[in-house]
Design a protein around this motif. Structure first.
Motif, PDB file in Angstrom:
ATOM      1  N   MET A   1       0.850  -1.200   0.000  1.00 46.53           N
ATOM      2  CA  MET A   1       0.000   0.000   0.000  1.00 46.53           C
ATOM      3  C   MET A   1       0.880   1.242   0.000  1.00 46.53           C
ATOM      4  SD  MET A   1      -2.719   1.225   2.888  1.00 46.53           S
ATOM      5  CE  MET A   1      -3.667   2.744   2.610  1.00 46.53           C
ATOM      6  N   GLU A   4      -0.678   7.461  -1.705  1.00 45.04           N
ATOM      7  CA  GLU A   4      -1.194   7.767  -3.031  1.00 45.04           C
ATOM      8  C   GLU A   4      -2.114   8.975  -2.996  1.00 45.04           C
ATOM      9  OE1 GLU A   4      -4.532   5.347  -4.777  1.00 45.04           O
ATOM     10  OE2 GLU A   4      -4.276   4.251  -2.907  1.00 45.04           O
ATOM     11  N   LYS A   6      -5.333  10.397  -4.807  1.00 44.91           N
ATOM     12  CA  LYS A   6      -6.446   9.971  -5.649  1.00 44.91           C
ATOM     13  C   LYS A   6      -7.166  11.203  -6.172  1.00 44.91           C
ATOM     14  CE  LYS A   6     -10.008   6.942  -4.915  1.00 44.91           C
ATOM     15  NZ  LYS A   6     -10.893   6.106  -4.047  1.00 44.91           N
ATOM     16  N   TYR A  49      -4.168   9.130   0.620  1.00 47.40           N
ATOM     17  CA  TYR A  49      -4.233   7.987   1.529  1.00 47.40           C
ATOM     18  C   TYR A  49      -2.845   7.436   1.763  1.00 47.40           C
ATOM     19  CZ  TYR A  49      -9.209   8.154   0.733  1.00 47.40           C
ATOM     20  OH  TYR A  49     -10.502   8.565   0.672  1.00 47.40           O
ATOM     21  N   SER A  50      -2.621   6.891   2.940  1.00 51.54           N
ATOM     22  CA  SER A  50      -1.293   6.370   3.231  1.00 51.54           C
ATOM     23  C   SER A  50      -1.340   5.393   4.395  1.00 51.54           C
ATOM     24  CB  SER A  50      -0.341   7.515   3.568  1.00 51.54           C
ATOM     25  OG  SER A  50       0.901   6.997   4.004  1.00 51.54           O
ATOM     26  N   LYS A  51      -0.472   4.385   4.310  1.00 55.42           N
ATOM     27  CA  LYS A  51      -0.318   3.478   5.446  1.00 55.42           C
ATOM     28  C   LYS A  51       0.436   4.144   6.585  1.00 55.42           C
ATOM     29  CE  LYS A  51       3.910   1.384   3.690  1.00 55.42           C
ATOM     30  NZ  LYS A  51       4.590   0.164   3.277  1.00 55.42           N
ATOM     31  N   LEU A  67     -11.671   6.715   6.763  1.00 53.88           N
ATOM     32  CA  LEU A  67     -10.236   6.510   6.901  1.00 53.88           C
ATOM     33  C   LEU A  67      -9.566   7.858   7.164  1.00 53.88           C
ATOM     34  CD1 LEU A  67      -8.727   3.821   6.456  1.00 53.88           C
ATOM     35  CD2 LEU A  67      -8.413   4.456   4.079  1.00 53.88           C
ATOM     36  N   LEU A  68      -8.501   7.876   7.963  1.00 49.35           N
ATOM     37  CA  LEU A  68      -7.725   9.107   8.061  1.00 49.35           C
ATOM     38  C   LEU A  68      -7.180   9.435   6.676  1.00 49.35           C
ATOM     39  CD1 LEU A  68      -5.748   8.698  11.402  1.00 49.35           C
ATOM     40  CD2 LEU A  68      -7.856   9.944  10.995  1.00 49.35           C
ATOM     41  N   ASP A 103       6.446  14.408   0.327  1.00 45.91           N
ATOM     42  CA  ASP A 103       7.106  14.288  -0.976  1.00 45.91           C
ATOM     43  C   ASP A 103       6.138  13.804  -2.058  1.00 45.91           C
ATOM     44  OD1 ASP A 103       9.679  14.704  -2.236  1.00 45.91           O
ATOM     45  OD2 ASP A 103       9.640  12.567  -2.689  1.00 45.91           O
TER      46      ASP A 103
ATOM     47  N   TYR B  99      -2.175  -1.540   8.295  1.00 46.44           N
ATOM     48  CA  TYR B  99      -2.686  -1.058   7.001  1.00 46.44           C
ATOM     49  C   TYR B  99      -2.387  -2.074   5.899  1.00 46.44           C
ATOM     50  CZ  TYR B  99      -3.963   3.821   8.160  1.00 46.44           C
ATOM     51  OH  TYR B  99      -4.573   4.943   8.648  1.00 46.44           O
ATOM     52  N   GLU B 100      -1.144  -2.583   5.865  1.00 45.47           N
ATOM     53  CA  GLU B 100      -0.723  -3.484   4.788  1.00 45.47           C
ATOM     54  C   GLU B 100      -1.593  -4.737   4.730  1.00 45.47           C
ATOM     55  OE1 GLU B 100       1.220  -3.372   2.312  1.00 45.47           O
ATOM     56  OE2 GLU B 100       2.565  -1.707   2.698  1.00 45.47           O
ATOM     57  N   ASP B 103      -5.222  -4.040   3.790  1.00 49.24           N
ATOM     58  CA  ASP B 103      -5.344  -3.655   2.390  1.00 49.24           C
ATOM     59  C   ASP B 103      -5.061  -4.829   1.451  1.00 49.24           C
ATOM     60  OD1 ASP B 103      -5.978  -1.348   0.751  1.00 49.24           O
ATOM     61  OD2 ASP B 103      -3.945  -1.564  -0.059  1.00 49.24           O
ATOM     62  N   GLY B 169     -12.518   1.343   6.798  1.00 44.16           N
ATOM     63  CA  GLY B 169     -12.105   2.540   6.060  1.00 44.16           C
ATOM     64  C   GLY B 169     -11.552   2.209   4.690  1.00 44.16           C
TER      65      GLY B 169
END
Lengths: 258, 258, 258, 258
Positions: A1, A4, A6, A49-51, A67-68, A103, B99-100, B103, B169
């Motif tokens: 994951m 990303e 979106k 979104y991010s892990k 989701l956060l 980044d 999360y991983e 997902d 989420g």
């Protein structure tokens, strides 16, 4: 994951500036950006979104789960430059995550023709004052000089921690001009260490930013929004306190069952 | 070593719903899903492995060794929808790992035509009560309304932490409808912080879930299974306590020898 | 920087078994494997490097520097099976790292035709005894039965933590037969929490292993080697204590200078 | 965001040696390398960025913002070997990060024909002495013998922690000859645990290094530079202390706002 961005639909935009305000000390950046999004009725055009966010989901007042995430809102301006707002309910959890998300955002912004980056943050001085000053730093002497002419007090030596700071450094590395406006704040906290929202410092920052960007924004409802946000933070702090208690308990309980 | 879902043989399945219950507060989700797998005699069709699990292996009562893992069990139903159960002996160790794994699971489920996701969890209220209520949250107003009609109490504001929450989420982000059923529990713990299994709360959750899914399941043996699981948890807690002691000792000993 | 296995030259080997003993409680696995490597004069054929080792380098007694690493030594046997020994001066630093290194090793072993895996470890019972027993666990009932016939006491329920355990679970996942021999030990420690090397437990484990593998090894020099290793560990523990002091100091000092 | 080395323009260089000195105990490596860069007027030819640095940005005395980074400065020498200096304002934050950055650097150096690596560091003896000795370690007996002839005291047994040490071990792994010069220091610290810069130890290290490399460098201004660096460190330590206070406060405040 992967982290990303979106973008649900193609953004039709001229050159834009990016205005960033994630939650941090005294919630100055967050309140300022959230307020502008609301007052300008900016359109939600993207989600990040991010892990690397904390491992929770939020339940909203309407009972739905979320989701956060961080968000991108676009304010289109016929006469002037378009503005993309970067906001959200959380910063990343780990140092590496803070670099990754900042980044990822900047990579996307550069690919889409960002002209300049503004980061809004707090400068905790611990001093009392009547009108909070606005401090500033920049990626180039020219940009810093422009700020000074506007009345921004240049910082000399110090650190800006977290994503609001990393966005500045990473913009410089990518050759994008960026400035950071920091509202002076006492940094009042509750005995439990929770920051109070500093609406006065946000107002100083917003007055400076809207002057730079030639935006007309009514400052009247700011105090009211700050009050509402304070209530939400207080409720959420109570929930989080309970969650943290549970989590420290869970460190004691077995993490598996056969 | 990537988080991976291992499906030993091709699954012949119609559309299915995914029912998730990993270990968490009061073991409500885990007990509920483990119980359904047993009562429905669901078939083990897949395994989830990850470097994000805690760095232990388990030794089973028969003396054989086992990696920590999550499992997928399939219940095929001629008359109604198929059900895939997601269960296991551990959640991931780190936030990124949670999360991983959540997902990875959802990506697999979407690729294989999942219709809806049910997550089972605990709602620690700290109040006493006679019959534990079932609380709920969902990814859409429609799904939440359906829950309400069934007697589920909608949550308003709050957090669900860990994979049981993240699955909700992440499902929403992927456009999959999901609901979470949370059994009300006091959250009793031993002085050492270990949760007691709340079989009554599990029963409330199971009664609600089987009603929604039109499943006929005998609730009689639930108390017995809870009792057995309690014994196992107590034994494992003792083992883990010793391991943790060793690990904190090992922090003091040299980690290398020339 | 990926975890990697460096094989300087092509290994000419028949089928081999893999015997693993990394540093852990009472250094039983490490002492046993190091002793066999020395007695059998096994050849160093490979090295394992990883960013998951602790961030130190060692300075050897001859003044030369050395990265932390694991090693592969090959014992070629005309009459019987070849033996590959997996040893080293450290386990990985983080849980994910422990999975990564154990899995990298096993992937390499499977690619090169490993026949069976033996993991050597400690079983801390805290009881006193005259002759330490050898406990065991395995990946299959058949393998466990064979151990029992040899006099190994089967474990029932429990955990093996760290890489010596993960190697067992990951072997099972990859379909490679594996057994673990655990030497019973009191787990004596210095007041500072440093394990004493348990040469008696190592001897029990080695006697069992050499019997299974039909190896002829002189047990006489084992006590002497244990004594020497104890001296080294004591010296290294003193060095590490100083390093740890420095590291906790360094957490207090600024991590940058302009 | 990968760790990356940014070389703005093609470097025209003969074979070069790499001289490394990141911040560490008593700032001996850093002061030495920074001093040589200044005295030799070496040219900034490359920058190293990484998500593994601490999540701060610095604000310089001129008010401009700067990402934490490491730097490469090239000293071209007509008569002798070229020298590439590796320096910076921070080491990586995590163990994995320290491996990643040191290995990224060495990979680049090998690709560009590095001849030999020198790492400069501190050896905290806690003893008092008049003239600090220079200790040394190396990747080969030949290199160590050369050091001894120059009067360097060979280390026997021990650890060098952090990137200044990892660079040595990783060089050895890549087959590049490397030596480490360690200046003997008391390791004086403030009550808050902040190291004083040890200019005398740096001078010993520099005298040795310039003798080995046949460099003519005026040692006169070293004390002055050490004094200036001390002032900066004191100011930064105060800033960092405040930041750390904020960060530990922030662990108590909610990390999100709805």
């Amino acid at each position: 994951m992967k982290s990303e961005i979106k973008i649900p639909k193609k953004i039709e935009s001229k050159e834009f500036v990016l205005v960033c305000g994630l939650p941090g000390a005294a919630y100055i950046g967050k309140l300022s950006v959230d307020y502008l999004i609301q007052q300008l009725n900016a359109e939600l055009v993207g989600e990040v979104y991010s892990k690397y966010f904390p491992p929770y989901v939020l339940i909203r007042r309407d009972g739905l789960v979320e989701l956060l995430r961080n968000e991108l809102h676009l304010h289109r301006d016929e006469a002037a430059v378009d503005i993309m707002f970067f906001s959200g309910n959380s910063q990343a959890f780990s140092p590496e995550g803070q670099y990754e998300i900042a980044d990822t955002l900047l990579g996307w912004a550069v690919d889409n023709g960002v002209k300049k980056v503004f980061s809004l943050a707090a400068y905790v001085t611990g001093r009392t004052f009547n009108t909070p000053r606005v401090y500033g730093t920049a990626t180039s002497s020219e940009a810093l000089e422009e700020l000074k002419k506007k009345g921004v007090v240049p910082l000399d030596e110090g650190i800006i921690s977290g994503e609001n700071g990393l966005i500045m450094g990473l913009a410089k590395k990518r050759g994008v001009e960026a400035v950071c406006l920091l509202g002076e704040t006492m940094g009042y906290q509750t005995p439990a260490g929770q920051y109070f929202i500093d609406a006065k410092a946000s107002k100083s920052v917003l007055t400076m930013l809207t002057s730079i960007l030639n935006l007309k924004v009514d400052m009247e409802p700011l105090e009211k929004q700050a009050k509402e946000m304070d209530d939400i933070i207080a409720r959420m702090a109570e929930v989080e306190r309970r969650i943290k208690e549970e989590m420290s308990e869970s460190a004691k309980k077995p993490s598996y069952v056969t």
